[in-house]
Motif scaffolding. Structure first.
Motif, PDB file in Angstrom:
ATOM      1  N   GLY A 293       0.809  -1.207   0.000  1.00 38.72           N
ATOM      2  CA  GLY A 293       0.000   0.000   0.000  1.00 38.72           C
ATOM      3  C   GLY A 293       0.841   1.253   0.000  1.00 38.72           C
ATOM      4  N   THR A 294       0.281   2.330  -0.547  1.00 38.88           N
ATOM      5  CA  THR A 294       0.922   3.636  -0.534  1.00 38.88           C
ATOM      6  C   THR A 294      -0.073   4.621   0.035  1.00 38.88           C
ATOM      7  OG1 THR A 294       2.237   3.102  -2.459  1.00 38.88           O
ATOM      8  CG2 THR A 294       1.990   5.441  -1.923  1.00 38.88           C
ATOM      9  N   VAL A 295       0.309   5.330   1.078  1.00 36.83           N
ATOM     10  CA  VAL A 295      -0.585   6.255   1.747  1.00 36.83           C
ATOM     11  C   VAL A 295       0.108   7.591   1.856  1.00 36.83           C
ATOM     12  CG1 VAL A 295      -1.915   6.740   3.826  1.00 36.83           C
ATOM     13  CG2 VAL A 295      -1.602   4.381   3.071  1.00 36.83           C
ATOM     14  N   HIS A 296      -0.542   8.662   1.481  1.00 38.60           N
ATOM     15  CA  HIS A 296       0.000  10.004   1.645  1.00 38.60           C
ATOM     16  C   HIS A 296      -0.548  10.559   2.943  1.00 38.60           C
ATOM     17  CE1 HIS A 296       1.793  10.167  -2.339  1.00 38.60           C
ATOM     18  NE2 HIS A 296       0.707   9.579  -2.777  1.00 38.60           N
ATOM     19  N   THR A 297       0.308  11.029   3.802  1.00 38.38           N
ATOM     20  CA  THR A 297      -0.109  11.514   5.106  1.00 38.38           C
ATOM     21  C   THR A 297       0.088  13.010   5.196  1.00 38.38           C
ATOM     22  OG1 THR A 297       2.061  11.242   6.105  1.00 38.38           O
ATOM     23  CG2 THR A 297       0.618   9.334   6.105  1.00 38.38           C
ATOM     24  N   ASP A 298      -0.512  13.625   6.187  1.00 40.03           N
ATOM     25  CA  ASP A 298      -0.354  15.047   6.376  1.00 40.03           C
ATOM     26  C   ASP A 298       0.904  15.323   7.186  1.00 40.03           C
ATOM     27  OD1 ASP A 298      -3.041  15.001   8.793  1.00 40.03           O
ATOM     28  OD2 ASP A 298      -0.944  14.419   8.970  1.00 40.03           O
ATOM     29  N   ALA A 299       1.177  16.589   7.428  1.00 46.86           N
ATOM     30  CA  ALA A 299       2.438  16.972   8.065  1.00 46.86           C
ATOM     31  C   ALA A 299       2.523  16.530   9.510  1.00 46.86           C
ATOM     32  CB  ALA A 299       2.604  18.501   7.998  1.00 46.86           C
TER      33      ALA A 299
ATOM     34  N   GLU B 296       9.886   1.299   9.905  1.00 47.54           N
ATOM     35  CA  GLU B 296       9.554   0.247  10.848  1.00 47.54           C
ATOM     36  C   GLU B 296       9.597  -1.091  10.122  1.00 47.54           C
ATOM     37  OE1 GLU B 296       9.618  -0.667  14.222  1.00 47.54           O
ATOM     38  OE2 GLU B 296       8.573   1.241  14.343  1.00 47.54           O
ATOM     39  N   ALA B 297      10.059  -2.116  10.801  1.00 50.95           N
ATOM     40  CA  ALA B 297      10.055  -3.475  10.264  1.00 50.95           C
ATOM     41  C   ALA B 297       9.631  -4.388  11.399  1.00 50.95           C
ATOM     42  CB  ALA B 297      11.425  -3.865   9.725  1.00 50.95           C
ATOM     43  N   GLY B 298       8.324  -4.516  11.562  1.00 47.08           N
ATOM     44  CA  GLY B 298       7.804  -5.260  12.695  1.00 47.08           C
ATOM     45  C   GLY B 298       7.338  -6.648  12.328  1.00 47.08           C
ATOM     46  N   GLY B 299       6.327  -7.139  13.040  1.00 44.52           N
ATOM     47  CA  GLY B 299       5.887  -8.505  12.855  1.00 44.52           C
ATOM     48  C   GLY B 299       4.940  -8.710  11.691  1.00 44.52           C
ATOM     49  N   GLU B 300       4.496  -7.619  11.035  1.00 42.07           N
ATOM     50  CA  GLU B 300       3.511  -7.736   9.972  1.00 42.07           C
ATOM     51  C   GLU B 300       3.989  -7.198   8.640  1.00 42.07           C
ATOM     52  OE1 GLU B 300      -0.001  -5.779  11.230  1.00 42.07           O
ATOM     53  OE2 GLU B 300      -0.121  -6.827  13.149  1.00 42.07           O
ATOM     54  N   ALA B 301       4.731  -6.110   8.652  1.00 46.35           N
ATOM     55  CA  ALA B 301       5.078  -5.442   7.404  1.00 46.35           C
ATOM     56  C   ALA B 301       6.283  -4.535   7.606  1.00 46.35           C
ATOM     57  CB  ALA B 301       3.890  -4.617   6.897  1.00 46.35           C
TER      58      ALA B 301
ATOM     59  N   VAL C 186       4.850  16.628   0.140  1.00 43.86           N
ATOM     60  CA  VAL C 186       3.890  15.528   0.149  1.00 43.86           C
ATOM     61  C   VAL C 186       4.538  14.344   0.842  1.00 43.86           C
ATOM     62  CG1 VAL C 186       2.520  13.943  -1.258  1.00 43.86           C
ATOM     63  CG2 VAL C 186       2.804  16.321  -1.987  1.00 43.86           C
ATOM     64  N   ARG C 187       3.928  13.868   1.910  1.00 46.22           N
ATOM     65  CA  ARG C 187       4.465  12.736   2.661  1.00 46.22           C
ATOM     66  C   ARG C 187       3.959  11.430   2.057  1.00 46.22           C
ATOM     67  NH1 ARG C 187       5.613  15.300   7.607  1.00 46.22           N
ATOM     68  NH2 ARG C 187       6.297  17.392   7.005  1.00 46.22           N
ATOM     69  N   GLU C 188       4.861  10.523   1.838  1.00 43.92           N
ATOM     70  CA  GLU C 188       4.491   9.218   1.295  1.00 43.92           C
ATOM     71  C   GLU C 188       4.679   8.149   2.363  1.00 43.92           C
ATOM     72  OE1 GLU C 188       5.154   6.923  -2.863  1.00 43.92           O
ATOM     73  OE2 GLU C 188       6.969   7.254  -1.692  1.00 43.92           O
ATOM     74  N   TRP C 189       3.625   7.430   2.636  1.00 43.29           N
ATOM     75  CA  TRP C 189       3.624   6.380   3.636  1.00 43.29           C
ATOM     76  C   TRP C 189       3.469   5.063   2.899  1.00 43.29           C
ATOM     77  CZ3 TRP C 189      -0.482   6.255   8.153  1.00 43.29           C
ATOM     78  CH2 TRP C 189      -0.241   5.150   8.962  1.00 43.29           C
ATOM     79  N   ARG C 190       4.510   4.250   2.893  1.00 46.34           N
ATOM     80  CA  ARG C 190       4.510   2.981   2.177  1.00 46.34           C
ATOM     81  C   ARG C 190       4.445   1.828   3.167  1.00 46.34           C
ATOM     82  NH1 ARG C 190       6.917   2.904  -2.824  1.00 46.34           N
ATOM     83  NH2 ARG C 190       6.096   0.777  -2.915  1.00 46.34           N
ATOM     84  N   VAL C 191       3.611   0.847   2.853  1.00 49.30           N
ATOM     85  CA  VAL C 191       3.451  -0.343   3.683  1.00 49.30           C
ATOM     86  C   VAL C 191       3.630  -1.567   2.798  1.00 49.30           C
ATOM     87  CG1 VAL C 191       1.921  -1.657   5.183  1.00 49.30           C
ATOM     88  CG2 VAL C 191       1.867   0.852   5.230  1.00 49.30           C
TER      89      VAL C 191
END
Length: 225
Positions: free
Chosen positions: A39-45, A141-146, A155-160
Motif C-alpha cells: 500500500g501507498t498512503v500520503h499523510t499530512d504533516a 519500521e520493520a515489525g511482525g507484519e510489514a 507531500v508525505r508518502e507512507w509505504r506499507v
C-alpha cells in the motif's frame, strides 16, 4: 563503486548478484489465495509527530505498540544528517563557486551578480537545513507484519509492504555511505509503485534487519501463509 556483500542463497530462494549488497528472493507466491498488494498512503504533516510520540514496546523490541496500525515510528541514524549535508555541499558549492567567478569577471552583466547574491543564502540554507528537515520527517519500521516507511517533502508518502509481498531484500552502500557507516535498505515487491528504499540506516542495523526479515519471509512462504 558501491561496496557489495552477498548473502548465500538457501533452499526455496534464488539469490542474484546484481547491484545489491545483500539480497533475498523467496520462491514464487504460494497458490493458496493472493496476498494484498503493497500500500501507498500520503499523510499530512502531523504524521511524523504522531509516530514520534508513539509509546515504546513493552517487550523491549523498540517498535511502537501501534505497529498493529502499520505506523512507522523509528528514526534514521543521526549520521544521515551529515551524509545528506555532504551530498548537498558537493552540489551547491561548485555551482555557487562557478557562478561567483562568472559574475565578477570583467564585462559580466550586472544581473549575474544579483543572481549570485540571491542564490548564495538559498544554497547555504538548502545545504544546511534540508538534511535536518528530512531527518525529522523520515521514519521506518520493520515489525511482525510489514515493512513501513514515511518519507517525502511537501507531500508525505507512507509505504506499507506486507511480508507476504516481499520479493527481494537489498542493502547497498555507496562511497559516502561507507564513509559515514551507513547503508540503504531496499524492499522490492511486485507492486507497480516500485520498491521501498530506506536510506540512512546504521550499516550493522541494516544487515541485521535484512537477516531477520529474510528468516521471517522465508518462514511465511514455507508455512504457505
Amino acid at each position: 563503486m558501491p561496496h557489495e556483500t552477498r548473502q548465500p542463497a538457501r533452499a526455496g530462494s534464488d539469490t542474484t548478484d546484481r547491484d545489491a549488497a545483500t539480497r533475498y528472493r523467496p520462491g514464487a507466491p504460494h497458490a493458496v489465495g493472493e496476498p494484498h498488494a503493497a500500500g501507498t498512503v500520503h499523510t499530512d504533516a502531523s504524521a511524523d509527530r504522531r509516530a514520534a510520540d508513539a509509546p515504546a514496546d513493552r517487550h523491549g523490541t523498540g517498535a511502537p505498540e501501534v505497529l498493529g496500525e502499520l505506523r512507522p515510528g523509528r528514526r534514521l541514524d543521526r549520521r544521515a544528517v551529515y551524509w545528506w549535508t555532504t551530498q548537498n555541499a558537493l552540489v551547491a558549492v561548485p555551482v555557487l563557486a562557478a557562478l561567483g567567478v562568472a559574475s565578477f569577471v570583467p564585462g559580466a552583466p550586472s544581473w549575474l551578480r544579483i543572481v549570485f547574491a540571491v542564490l548564495c543564502p538559498l544554497g547555504l540554507g538548502y545545504t544546511l537545513l534540508t538534511p535536518w528537515y528530512r531527518y525529522r520527517v523520515h521514519r521506518w519500521e520493520a515489525g511482525g507484519e510489514a515493512v513501513c516507511s514515511l518519507s517525502g517533502w511537501l507531500v508525505r508518502e507512507w509505504r506499507v509492504v506486507p511480508f507476504t509481498r516481499i520479493q527481494t531484500l537489498d542493502t547497498k552502500r555507496g562511497p559516502l555511505m561507507q564513509l559515514f557507516g551507513l547503508a540503504a535498505l531496499t524492499v522490492t515487491t511486485a507492486s507497480a509503485a516500485g520498491p521501498v528504499t530506506i536510506t540512512g540506516l546504521d550499516r550493522d542495523l541494516a544487515v541485521e534487519t535484512v537477516r531477520r526479515l529474510t528468516e521471517r519471509v522465508r518462514a511465511l512462504h514455507e508455512d504457505g501463509t
